[in-house]
Design a protein around this motif. Structure first.
Motif, mmCIF file in Angstrom:
data_model
loop_
_atom_site.group_PDB
_atom_site.id
_atom_site.type_symbol
_atom_site.label_atom_id
_atom_site.label_comp_id
_atom_site.label_asym_id
_atom_site.label_seq_id
_atom_site.Cartn_x
_atom_site.Cartn_y
_atom_site.Cartn_z
ATOM 1 N N PHE A 114 0.822 -1.206 0.000
ATOM 2 C CA PHE A 114 0.000 0.000 0.000
ATOM 3 C C PHE A 114 0.857 1.258 0.000
ATOM 4 O O PHE A 114 0.599 2.213 -0.750
ATOM 5 C CB PHE A 114 -0.923 -0.001 1.224
ATOM 6 C CG PHE A 114 -1.603 1.314 1.477
ATOM 7 C CD1 PHE A 114 -2.676 1.709 0.700
ATOM 8 C CD2 PHE A 114 -1.157 2.158 2.483
ATOM 9 C CE1 PHE A 114 -3.303 2.932 0.915
ATOM 10 C CE2 PHE A 114 -1.766 3.370 2.710
ATOM 11 C CZ PHE A 114 -2.848 3.758 1.929
ATOM 12 N N THR A 162 0.940 3.813 -3.192
ATOM 13 C CA THR A 162 0.488 5.185 -2.999
ATOM 14 C C THR A 162 1.592 6.187 -3.305
ATOM 15 O O THR A 162 1.336 7.278 -3.828
ATOM 16 C CB THR A 162 -0.012 5.377 -1.555
ATOM 17 O OG1 THR A 162 -1.004 4.399 -1.256
ATOM 18 C CG2 THR A 162 -0.608 6.765 -1.366
ATOM 19 N N LYS A 185 1.666 7.324 -6.907
ATOM 20 C CA LYS A 185 0.509 8.047 -7.431
ATOM 21 C C LYS A 185 0.782 9.548 -7.441
ATOM 22 O O LYS A 185 1.651 10.045 -6.719
ATOM 23 C CB LYS A 185 -0.732 7.772 -6.577
ATOM 24 C CG LYS A 185 -1.224 6.337 -6.594
ATOM 25 C CD LYS A 185 -2.454 6.193 -5.703
ATOM 26 C CE LYS A 185 -2.956 4.761 -5.682
ATOM 27 N NZ LYS A 185 -4.139 4.602 -4.795
ATOM 28 N N THR A 215 -4.479 10.400 -5.670
ATOM 29 C CA THR A 215 -4.634 9.891 -4.308
ATOM 30 C C THR A 215 -5.988 10.265 -3.729
ATOM 31 O O THR A 215 -6.637 9.461 -3.038
ATOM 32 C CB THR A 215 -3.519 10.445 -3.407
ATOM 33 O OG1 THR A 215 -2.252 10.106 -3.968
ATOM 34 C CG2 THR A 215 -3.610 9.870 -2.004
ATOM 35 N N TYR A 216 -6.433 11.506 -4.014
ATOM 36 C CA TYR A 216 -7.687 11.984 -3.435
ATOM 37 C C TYR A 216 -8.913 11.615 -4.267
ATOM 38 O O TYR A 216 -10.030 11.574 -3.741
ATOM 39 C CB TYR A 216 -7.633 13.507 -3.273
ATOM 40 C CG TYR A 216 -6.659 13.964 -2.220
ATOM 41 C CD1 TYR A 216 -6.920 13.750 -0.866
ATOM 42 C CD2 TYR A 216 -5.470 14.584 -2.573
ATOM 43 C CE1 TYR A 216 -6.020 14.153 0.109
ATOM 44 C CE2 TYR A 216 -4.565 14.999 -1.611
ATOM 45 C CZ TYR A 216 -4.844 14.783 -0.274
ATOM 46 O OH TYR A 216 -3.952 15.183 0.692
ATOM 47 N N PRO A 252 -10.024 5.304 -5.217
ATOM 48 C CA PRO A 252 -10.091 4.522 -3.959
ATOM 49 C C PRO A 252 -8.693 4.334 -3.353
ATOM 50 O O PRO A 252 -7.686 4.289 -4.065
ATOM 51 C CB PRO A 252 -10.680 3.180 -4.409
ATOM 52 C CG PRO A 252 -11.455 3.507 -5.638
ATOM 53 C CD PRO A 252 -10.692 4.598 -6.325
ATOM 54 N N VAL A 253 -8.662 4.182 -2.040
ATOM 55 C CA VAL A 253 -7.397 4.110 -1.322
ATOM 56 C C VAL A 253 -6.534 2.948 -1.791
ATOM 57 O O VAL A 253 -5.320 3.085 -1.984
ATOM 58 C CB VAL A 253 -7.659 3.993 0.201
ATOM 59 C CG1 VAL A 253 -6.357 3.749 0.956
ATOM 60 C CG2 VAL A 253 -8.331 5.253 0.712
ATOM 61 N N TRP A 254 -7.144 1.773 -1.993
ATOM 62 C CA TRP A 254 -6.372 0.572 -2.331
ATOM 63 C C TRP A 254 -6.192 0.381 -3.837
ATOM 64 O O TRP A 254 -5.685 -0.646 -4.273
ATOM 65 C CB TRP A 254 -7.045 -0.667 -1.751
ATOM 66 C CG TRP A 254 -6.810 -0.815 -0.287
ATOM 67 C CD1 TRP A 254 -7.660 -0.469 0.721
ATOM 68 C CD2 TRP A 254 -5.630 -1.330 0.335
ATOM 69 N NE1 TRP A 254 -7.095 -0.739 1.946
ATOM 70 C CE2 TRP A 254 -5.842 -1.267 1.737
ATOM 71 C CE3 TRP A 254 -4.430 -1.837 -0.130
ATOM 72 C CZ2 TRP A 254 -4.903 -1.691 2.660
ATOM 73 C CZ3 TRP A 254 -3.478 -2.267 0.786
ATOM 74 C CH2 TRP A 254 -3.709 -2.198 2.161
#
Length: 262
Positions: free
Chosen positions: A15, A19, A22, A27-28, A31-33
């Motif tokens: 993760f 991230t 990115k 990132t915003y 989705p987080v994953w």
């Protein structure tokens, strides 16, 4: 069960790396994953153009010097406890073992005052002394148990050849203790590489701070830029992961060798 543990330990690092590759907008908005749509190495370039390399050099110097001193000092002390007969041998060894349960943070104020009085505050050498002193108990314990398994017949043969205790140590015990020494070196390298509180208290300028402080200092600089912040975390963790991946077998062998009776 092993696969579950592998997932638990690997997914957080995956993760962080994903991230860090990115863009800030991605990132915003995603989705987080989610995986990065395009690999963005700009975050790493930005971090490396900053003071990160200075932090890295400080960590390599401080940890490298500390580990060398820890290995030499703990090996000599372990040889004395394991093979030399002297008064209060067992009592002193018990005192060393007891030192392992002393909370490290309880020594923070005395060490800070000592470093200030010695004129070493906010220097690269401010951390070396505390790191060595606080790492010696566990290192001496590991190596003492390891050296006790070396046959005493080697001592007797060396003494017949005219070797004294110091020469026996360097010619016989130090080379034969390589698995234990590797265990101590790798174990302390990992612990000291991640050490934060003493580095935070005993240094105050980026010129003398180590990598754990890089994460702390860059937190303010990149507080709203999550990918850049995680790029710092990735670069800080990568050397540690490589060292452990290369040395984990030696750690296991050293621990097992020191725990078996000959």
């Amino acid at each position: 069960m092993g696969l579950v543990w592998l997932a638990v330990t690997t997914l957080p690092f995956v993760f962080v790396v994903a991230t860090s590759l990115k863009s800030q907008e991605e990132t915003y908005s995603n989705p987080v994953w989610s995986l990065p749509a395009h690999l963005n190495f700009g975050n790493y370039v930005e971090v490396l153009h900053g003071a990160f390399l200075s932090y890295l050099a400080n960590s390599v110097f401080v940890v490298g010097l500390s580990v060398v001193l820890i290995v030499i000092c703990s090996a000599m002390a372990a040889y004395a406890f394991a093979r030399l007969e002297f008064r209060f041998n067992h009592a002193l060894f018990a005192l060393v073992v007891a030192a392992m349960i002393v909370p490290l943070h309880a020594t923070l104020v005395p060490i800070y005052l000592l470093v200030r009085n010695l004129g070493l505050y906010d220097t690269k050498f401010a951390l070396v002394g505390p790191y060595v002193a606080l790492s010696l108990p566990i290192s001496i314990f590991i190596l003492t148990e390891f050296m006790r398994q070396i046959p005493r017949e080697l001592d007797e043969a060396a003494q017949l050849d005219g070797c004294g205790p110091l020469r026996i140590f360097w010619k016989i015990y130090f080379p034969l203790s390589t698995p234990g020494l590797a265990t101590v070196a790798i174990y302390n390298s990992i612990a000291l590489w991640n050490e934060f509180i003493f580095a935070y208290v005993l240094t105050s300028t980026p010129e003398h701070r180590t990598l754990p402080l890089a994460v702390w200092d860059f937190q303010g600089q990149y507080s709203s830029n999550i990918p850049a912040m995680l790029s710092v975390v990735t670069l800080t963790s990568l050397p540690l992961i490589l060292v452990y991946a290369c040395g984990q077998e030696r750690i296991i062998k050293g621990m097992m060798a020191g725990s078996l009776k000959g």
